[in-house]
Design a protein around this motif. Sequence first.
Motif, mmCIF file in Angstrom:
data_model
loop_
_atom_site.group_PDB
_atom_site.id
_atom_site.type_symbol
_atom_site.label_atom_id
_atom_site.label_comp_id
_atom_site.label_asym_id
_atom_site.label_seq_id
_atom_site.Cartn_x
_atom_site.Cartn_y
_atom_site.Cartn_z
ATOM 1 N N GLN A 17 12.314 -30.988 27.912
ATOM 2 C CA GLN A 17 11.515 -30.391 28.971
ATOM 3 C C GLN A 17 11.816 -28.902 29.053
ATOM 4 O OE1 GLN A 17 13.080 -31.010 33.093
ATOM 5 N NE2 GLN A 17 14.250 -32.674 32.134
ATOM 6 N N ASN A 18 10.874 -28.176 29.614
ATOM 7 C CA ASN A 18 11.092 -26.778 29.929
ATOM 8 C C ASN A 18 10.431 -26.491 31.269
ATOM 9 O OD1 ASN A 18 8.236 -26.004 29.471
ATOM 10 N ND2 ASN A 18 8.717 -26.528 27.326
ATOM 11 N N ASP A 19 10.689 -25.318 31.796
ATOM 12 C CA ASP A 19 10.215 -24.993 33.138
ATOM 13 C C ASP A 19 8.694 -25.013 33.221
ATOM 14 O OD1 ASP A 19 12.811 -24.720 33.892
ATOM 15 O OD2 ASP A 19 12.859 -22.524 33.650
ATOM 16 N N GLU A 20 8.017 -24.556 32.178
ATOM 17 C CA GLU A 20 6.562 -24.506 32.223
ATOM 18 C C GLU A 20 5.959 -25.909 32.261
ATOM 19 O OE1 GLU A 20 2.796 -22.830 29.534
ATOM 20 O OE2 GLU A 20 4.879 -22.336 28.995
ATOM 21 N N VAL A 21 6.454 -26.787 31.394
ATOM 22 C CA VAL A 21 5.946 -28.161 31.363
ATOM 23 C C VAL A 21 6.264 -28.875 32.667
ATOM 24 C CG1 VAL A 21 6.139 -30.393 30.214
ATOM 25 C CG2 VAL A 21 6.105 -28.287 28.863
ATOM 26 N N ARG A 22 7.476 -28.660 33.170
ATOM 27 C CA ARG A 22 7.873 -29.320 34.416
ATOM 28 C C ARG A 22 6.999 -28.852 35.580
ATOM 29 N NH1 ARG A 22 12.820 -28.634 33.888
ATOM 30 N NH2 ARG A 22 13.078 -26.692 35.071
ATOM 31 N N ALA A 23 6.722 -27.563 35.665
ATOM 32 C CA ALA A 23 5.899 -27.036 36.752
ATOM 33 C C ALA A 23 4.463 -27.536 36.646
ATOM 34 C CB ALA A 23 5.930 -25.514 36.726
ATOM 35 N N ARG A 24 3.939 -27.611 35.429
ATOM 36 C CA ARG A 24 2.569 -28.088 35.246
ATOM 37 C C ARG A 24 2.438 -29.559 35.629
ATOM 38 N NH1 ARG A 24 1.970 -26.358 30.527
ATOM 39 N NH2 ARG A 24 2.384 -28.270 29.324
ATOM 40 N N LEU A 25 3.447 -30.346 35.270
ATOM 41 C CA LEU A 25 3.395 -31.768 35.583
ATOM 42 C C LEU A 25 3.550 -32.008 37.084
ATOM 43 C CD1 LEU A 25 3.155 -34.627 34.530
ATOM 44 C CD2 LEU A 25 5.612 -34.632 34.086
ATOM 45 N N ARG A 26 4.416 -31.241 37.734
ATOM 46 C CA ARG A 26 4.575 -31.382 39.184
ATOM 47 C C ARG A 26 3.273 -31.037 39.905
ATOM 48 N NH1 ARG A 26 9.365 -32.012 41.551
ATOM 49 N NH2 ARG A 26 8.549 -31.041 43.432
ATOM 50 N N ALA A 27 2.590 -30.012 39.440
ATOM 51 C CA ALA A 27 1.313 -29.642 40.049
ATOM 52 C C ALA A 27 0.267 -30.726 39.809
ATOM 53 C CB ALA A 27 0.843 -28.304 39.494
ATOM 54 N N GLN A 28 0.285 -31.314 38.611
ATOM 55 C CA GLN A 28 -0.669 -32.366 38.296
ATOM 56 C C GLN A 28 -0.455 -33.594 39.174
ATOM 57 O OE1 GLN A 28 -0.549 -33.552 34.175
ATOM 58 N NE2 GLN A 28 -1.827 -35.360 34.509
ATOM 59 N N LEU A 29 0.799 -33.906 39.450
ATOM 60 C CA LEU A 29 1.110 -35.061 40.293
ATOM 61 C C LEU A 29 1.016 -34.752 41.781
ATOM 62 C CD1 LEU A 29 4.214 -36.476 38.362
ATOM 63 C CD2 LEU A 29 1.856 -37.310 38.281
ATOM 64 N N GLY A 30 0.811 -33.505 42.138
ATOM 65 C CA GLY A 30 0.709 -33.131 43.540
ATOM 66 C C GLY A 30 2.044 -33.044 44.251
ATOM 67 N N LEU A 31 3.136 -32.932 43.520
ATOM 68 C CA LEU A 31 4.458 -32.902 44.123
ATOM 69 C C LEU A 31 4.827 -31.528 44.655
ATOM 70 C CD1 LEU A 31 6.389 -35.091 41.506
ATOM 71 C CD2 LEU A 31 5.470 -35.792 43.722
ATOM 72 N N ASP A 32 4.029 -30.517 44.366
ATOM 73 C CA ASP A 32 4.295 -29.178 44.892
ATOM 74 C C ASP A 32 3.675 -28.956 46.266
ATOM 75 O OD1 ASP A 32 5.803 -28.397 42.732
ATOM 76 O OD2 ASP A 32 4.099 -27.567 41.618
ATOM 77 N N ASP A 33 2.807 -29.844 46.701
ATOM 78 C CA ASP A 33 2.173 -29.697 48.009
ATOM 79 C C ASP A 33 3.177 -29.992 49.117
ATOM 80 O OD1 ASP A 33 -0.235 -29.127 46.779
ATOM 81 O OD2 ASP A 33 -0.826 -31.238 46.685
ATOM 82 N N PRO A 34 2.921 -29.474 50.321
ATOM 83 C CA PRO A 34 3.801 -29.795 51.452
ATOM 84 C C PRO A 34 3.872 -31.296 51.697
ATOM 85 C CG PRO A 34 2.346 -27.970 52.002
ATOM 86 C CD PRO A 34 1.878 -28.501 50.684
ATOM 87 N N LEU A 35 4.968 -31.723 52.322
ATOM 88 C CA LEU A 35 5.205 -33.153 52.539
ATOM 89 C C LEU A 35 4.072 -33.802 53.327
ATOM 90 C CD1 LEU A 35 7.121 -35.627 52.429
ATOM 91 C CD2 LEU A 35 8.104 -34.801 54.582
#
Length: 315
Positions: free
Chosen positions: A43-61
Motif C-alpha cells: 500500500q501507499n498513501d495515494e492508494v489508501r486515500a483513494r480507497l478511503r474516499a471510495q468507501l466513504g470513510l473520509d466523511d464525518p461520522l
Amino acid sequence: MATYVARRLVWLPFLLLIVTFVTFALLRFGPGDPVQVWLGQHQNDEVRARLRAQLGLDDPLVVQYVRYIEGVVTRLDFGESFQFRGKSVAELLAKRIPVSLQLNLAAIIITLGVGIPVGLYAALRQGTGVDNVVVAIALMFQSLPVFITAPVLLLVFALHLDLLPTQGWDGFFSPKIVMPAVVMGVPGIAIVVRLVRASVLDVLGQDYIRTARAKGLSERIVRWRHILRNAMIPVVTSFGFTIAGLAGGTFIVEIYFGIPGVGFFTINSLFARDYPVLMAFAIVSTTLFVLANLIVDLTYPLLDPRIRLGAGNVT
C-alpha cells in the motif's frame, strides 16, 4: 393484546437507532483501519486515500451514519462488504443466519428438554440424596465454560470413541450438530434445572395444589397441569436472557467446530474491520432479541390465565 404488541414494536426502531449509533461510533473510533487490513503490506498513501474516499470513510461520522441508516430503512441495504468486494452484506448473512438459528434451536431443545424434567424431578424429591446430587451436578455444569466442554467432548466422542464428526455442517439432522449443540446447551441445562426446582418448590406450597389433590386428581395431572405449568413462568421469563447467552456462545462454538454460521463470520469480519457486516449483525441480533422477549411476554397468558396484556405493563 394487539395494543400491547403494537406498543412494544413501536419502540423497536428507537432501540435500533441507539444500538446502531453506538456500534457505528465504536467501530469508527476503535483501533484498526479496514483499508490497511485490506491492502496489507502492499500500500501507499495515494492508494489508501483513494480507497478511503471510495468507501466513504473520509466523511464525518454523522454523514456516514445517516447514509448507512438511509440505505437500511429505504432499501433494506446493509451495504457492501469491505472484505468480500462485490458481495452485499445481506447476501452474505442470508447464507449464514439459518445455520446459526438451527444451531441455537438445537441447543435450546437440549436445554429445555433436559432441564425442565430434571428440575421437576429434583423438586419433588426435595431433601433426598437425589435432590442433592442433581443440585451439585447442576452447579458443576453451570461453572463449565465452552472452551472446557468442547475439547472434552471432542476427545471422548470423536478421538477415543469415534462416534461423532469433529467439524463442519450438513444441516439440522446431521450428526455434526450434536456436539456443538450439547456444548451450547449444557450450561443452560444447569440454569433451567435450578430455576425449575426453585419455582416448583414455591408452587408446591400453594393452596390450589392442596385443593387439586383433595379433589382426587391423579398425581400425574397435578404435576403436569398445575405444578409445572405455574412453575414455568420464571423459566419463560429467563428465556430471553438465555437467548443472549447462546448468542455469545455461538461465536466460540462455531469457530471451534468450523460451523459456517453468523458467529464464525462475524469474528472474521471483526478482525478484517468489515464495518458493514458488523453493523448488520448488530441490527439483526437486536431485532431478534426484542422479538424473542416479546414472544416470551405473549406466552404468559397461556401459562397463567390471570395474566392480562393490556395497554400498559403485564398485569
